[in-house]
Design an enzyme around this catalytic site. Structure first.
Site, PDB file in Angstrom:
ATOM      1  CE  LYS A  81      -1.855   2.832   2.740  1.00 16.57           C
ATOM      2  NZ  LYS A  81      -1.787   4.049   1.902  1.00 16.57           N
ATOM      3  CB  CYS A 120      13.110   9.114   7.914  1.00 16.24           C
ATOM      4  SG  CYS A 120      14.286   8.188   6.927  1.00 16.24           S
ATOM      5  CD  GLU A 137      13.227   0.685   8.960  1.00 18.13           C
ATOM      6  OE1 GLU A 137      13.894   1.705   9.210  1.00 18.13           O
ATOM      7  OE2 GLU A 137      13.645  -0.462   9.196  1.00 18.13           O
ATOM      8  CD  GLU A 186       9.710  12.831  11.348  1.00 14.62           C
ATOM      9  OE1 GLU A 186       8.570  12.361  11.437  1.00 14.62           O
ATOM     10  OE2 GLU A 186      10.646  12.240  10.798  1.00 14.62           O
TER      11      GLU A 186
HETATM   12  P1  NAD Z   1       2.338   8.547   7.606  1.00 17.00           P
HETATM   13  O1  NAD Z   1       2.598   7.822   8.855  1.00 17.00           O
HETATM   14  O2  NAD Z   1       1.277   9.591   7.605  1.00 17.00           O
HETATM   15  O3  NAD Z   1       1.951   7.541   6.436  1.00 17.00           O
HETATM   16  C1  NAD Z   1       2.785   6.487   6.066  1.00 17.00           C
HETATM   17  C2  NAD Z   1       1.948   5.413   5.406  1.00 17.00           C
HETATM   18  O4  NAD Z   1       1.066   4.887   6.379  1.00 17.00           O
HETATM   19  C3  NAD Z   1       1.061   5.909   4.265  1.00 17.00           C
HETATM   20  O5  NAD Z   1       1.005   4.928   3.263  1.00 17.00           O
HETATM   21  C4  NAD Z   1      -0.286   6.061   4.930  1.00 17.00           C
HETATM   22  O6  NAD Z   1      -1.378   5.953   4.051  1.00 17.00           O
HETATM   23  C5  NAD Z   1      -0.258   4.892   5.901  1.00 17.00           C
HETATM   24  N1  NAD Z   1      -1.156   5.044   7.053  1.00 17.00           N
HETATM   25  C6  NAD Z   1      -1.603   6.178   7.636  1.00 17.00           C
HETATM   26  N2  NAD Z   1      -2.425   5.883   8.663  1.00 17.00           N
HETATM   27  C7  NAD Z   1      -2.508   4.539   8.730  1.00 17.00           C
HETATM   28  C8  NAD Z   1      -3.195   3.627   9.580  1.00 17.00           C
HETATM   29  N3  NAD Z   1      -3.986   4.053  10.577  1.00 17.00           N
HETATM   30  N4  NAD Z   1      -3.034   2.311   9.369  1.00 17.00           N
HETATM   31  C9  NAD Z   1      -2.226   1.863   8.387  1.00 17.00           C
HETATM   32  N5  NAD Z   1      -1.560   2.669   7.543  1.00 17.00           N
HETATM   33  C10 NAD Z   1      -1.688   4.001   7.717  1.00 17.00           C
HETATM   34  O7  NAD Z   1       3.723   9.147   7.140  1.00 17.00           O
HETATM   35  P2  NAD Z   1       3.999  10.067   5.886  1.00 17.00           P
HETATM   36  O8  NAD Z   1       3.565  11.461   6.210  1.00 17.00           O
HETATM   37  O9  NAD Z   1       3.491   9.427   4.645  1.00 17.00           O
HETATM   38  O10 NAD Z   1       5.611   9.981   5.816  1.00 17.00           O
HETATM   39  C11 NAD Z   1       6.446  10.729   6.616  1.00 17.00           C
HETATM   40  C12 NAD Z   1       6.932   9.920   7.801  1.00 17.00           C
HETATM   41  O11 NAD Z   1       7.605   8.749   7.370  1.00 17.00           O
HETATM   42  C13 NAD Z   1       7.944  10.688   8.635  1.00 17.00           C
HETATM   43  O12 NAD Z   1       7.668  10.503   9.996  1.00 17.00           O
HETATM   44  C14 NAD Z   1       9.268  10.035   8.265  1.00 17.00           C
HETATM   45  O13 NAD Z   1      10.260  10.174   9.246  1.00 17.00           O
HETATM   46  C15 NAD Z   1       8.841   8.624   8.066  1.00 17.00           C
HETATM   47  N6  NAD Z   1       9.828   7.886   7.265  1.00 17.00           N
HETATM   48  C16 NAD Z   1      10.650   7.000   7.896  1.00 17.00           C
HETATM   49  C17 NAD Z   1      11.635   6.323   7.179  1.00 17.00           C
HETATM   50  C18 NAD Z   1      12.573   5.353   7.859  1.00 17.00           C
HETATM   51  O14 NAD Z   1      13.233   4.586   7.168  1.00 17.00           O
HETATM   52  N7  NAD Z   1      12.678   5.353   9.182  1.00 17.00           N
HETATM   53  C19 NAD Z   1      11.773   6.547   5.806  1.00 17.00           C
HETATM   54  C20 NAD Z   1      10.932   7.464   5.202  1.00 17.00           C
HETATM   55  C21 NAD Z   1       9.958   8.129   5.941  1.00 17.00           C
END
Ligand code: NAD
Length: 504
Positions: free
Chosen positions: A184, A293, A259, A394
């Protein structure tokens, strides 16, 4: 690959389930926005639990089907290698779709996608090297060994900031191992995942091995993480979302690989090459508009070098070329989402409210040509304390606070004073000091005299609220296999049935 910007612009994309594109059962679609002008440019399937059920069922059938389960490791590796070639051949088109979706620089997205074939090849080569051990157990008439096996259907959820890079990092080991996946992507970046699905079929993978379900986290994401047939969840995203995902997974005891976010400390000692260090700080927080991230958002500079380093970063920050992400000269594009721009502005407001002083940026660029996009200037604050909201949360934007430190003890206390533990960087010529820092810092990835470099061969993953589990490197194979212990008795002896055979 049929999919391209031209082929989907103004149209609707579907889900990819069981080897075919299928419309969402609800008939609903969600808009994907172009961050340079705030306009929707295509619509993606807004999937719900029904679509997820279908995708998981297809992945489960594929996992159990002889086409996949009985395929030799060498054949599987060849398929993954073929996929590497195909992704490489279409890197420019995939990168362009990602830029249109998330606003990050075209040169950065194309470079990221172009790097992913190496990830696929690395894991393709691993497919025939996944092996167990023979383990002596002090019973001379017994043979004892372990089998490292695939685990089943893996649910993969990725964010919008580096979609194909994270799709590769999560899919490549799972395909090499023999798992099947339901992917997804973020609701903001569906296109590259669907382009990838087309390539999976072109490479010759059996249908159902890879499925892509697009949609919101609260709909498709929630359903995927609750699904009892998901053996493991590979989640990349924000920490608060990660907690919900882990709770859903716990309902059926599925393990997760998490992650999550970060608030990484980026340190400069006064003995460092200050020009390189200032350049590193820029790379850590202004590159990708801070939507990384591992962004080095808490900068600590030794008090003797503080003014000089701040001055150098301001100079470099002022020179950053903000513009359309497809222009070759642009160094800083827009933020990916309107919500992201709002958050950045909110936190700039908090910083001022909490007593920090803005010495660079702090606003949207005053350029009429960029007025419709979600742009924000590189922003730096001084008079900052580690307990300000600017340093606690963050932000995921081009905003950093710079703090002075007295000595190593003071530095370590401040650097580790965060709920996060993803990455850390240090600039110093003193290797003893650098090694002490690497040993003591709570971070899954430590950079010494560099920042924001990555390698598919090297295990990455954070500590504390930045998550658990590792991706990349051989650790990824361990994450997505299960270990089975098998014991064979070849003594021919009938043992006492009421005594467990512990000693010889
Ligand atoms: P997000 O948590 O809003 O969304 C990430 C994914 O989760 C999306 O596909 C979203 O649709 C899905 N999602 C949202 N709510 C959900 C739920 N209740 N159940 C299941 N899935 C759900 O994050 P974002 O805004 O898309 O991305 C930014 C974040 O990602 C930042 O916090 C960043 O640090 C993190 N990130 C971490 C890494 C790593 O390797 N540690 C890499 C890239 C990004």
């Amino acid at each position: 690959m049929a999919m391209s910007i031209a082929s989907i612009e103004g149209k609707r994309t579907l889900n990819f389930i069981d080897g075919a594109m299928r419309p969402p059962k609800s008939g609903r679609y969600l808009p994907s926005f172009d961050p340079t002008n705030g306009e929707p440019w295509y619509e993606a399937a807004d999937s719900d639990a029904g679509d997820v059920d279908e995708a998981v069922a297809a992945a489960k059938r594929a996992f159990l089907s002889p086409d996949w389960r009985r395929m030799t490791q060498t054949q599987r590796g060849k398929l993954v290698a073929k996929l590497a070639d195909l992704v490489g051949a279409h890197a420019a088109a995939i990168g362009a779709m990602e830029t249109r979706d998330n606003g990050k620089l075209l040169k950065e997205m194309v470079a990221q996608v172009s790097y992913t074939p190496e990830t696929f090849r690395y894991f393709a080569g691993m497919a025939d090297k996944i092996q167990g051990d023979t383990i002596p157990i002090n019973k001379l008439d017994m043979f004892n060994f372990t089998l490292r096996e695939p685990i089943g259907v893996v649910g993969i959820i990725v964010p919008w900031n580096s979609p194909m890079y994270l799709i590769a990092g999560n899919c490549a080991p799972n395909l090499a191992i023999g798992n099947t996946v339901v992917l997804k992507p973020s609701e903001h970046t569906s296109a590259s995942a669907l382009a990838f699905a087309e390539l999976v079929i072109e490479a010759g993978f059996p249908k159902g091995v890879v499925n892509v379900v697009t949609g919101y986290g609260s709909g498709a994401g929630d359903a995927l993480t609750r699904h009892p047939d998901i053996a493991k969840i590979a989640f990349t995203g924000g920490t608060e979302t990660g907690k919900k995902v882990a709770a859903n997974a716990a309902s059926h005891l599925a393990p997760c690989n998490m992650e999550l976010g970060g608030k990484s400390p980026h340190i400069v000692f006064d003995d460092a090459d200050l020009d390189r260090a200032a350049n590193g700080i820029v790379a850590g927080i202004f590159a990708a508009a801070g939507q990384s991230c591992v962004a080095g958002s808490r900068v600590f500079v030794h008090k003797r070098a503080f003014d000089e380093v701040v001055h150098k970063v301001i100079e470099r920050g002022r020179a950053v070329r903000i513009g359309h992400p497809t222009d070759e000269d642009t160094q800083l594009g827009p933020l990916a989402l309107k919500a992201q721009l709002d958050k950045v502005q909110r936190y700039v407001g908090y910083a001022v409210e909490d007593g920090a002083k803005c010495v660079l940026g702090g606003r949207q660029p005053q350029n009429a040509a960029l007025a419709r996009g979600w742009y924000f200037e590189p922003t730096l604050f001084v008079n900052v304390h580690n307990d300000m909201r600017l340093c606690r949360d963050e932000i995921f934007g081009p905003v950093a606070g710079v703090m002075a430190f007295e000595d190593e003890a003071d530095l370590m206390r401040q650097a580790n004073d965060t709920v996060y533990g993803l990455a850390a960087g240090i600039w110093t010529r003193d290797i003893d000091r650098a090694m002490r820092f690497a040993r003591d810092v709570d971070a899954g990835l430590v950079w010494i005299n560099c920042y924001r470099t990555a390698a598919y061969t090297s295990p990455s993953g954070g500590f504390k609220s930045s998550g658990y589990g590792k991706h990349n490197g051989f650790e990824a194979i361990r994450e997505y296999t299960r270990l089975k212990n098998v014991m064979i008795d070849y003594s021919g002896v009938t043992h006492d049935p009421f005594v467990m055979r512990m000693k010889s």
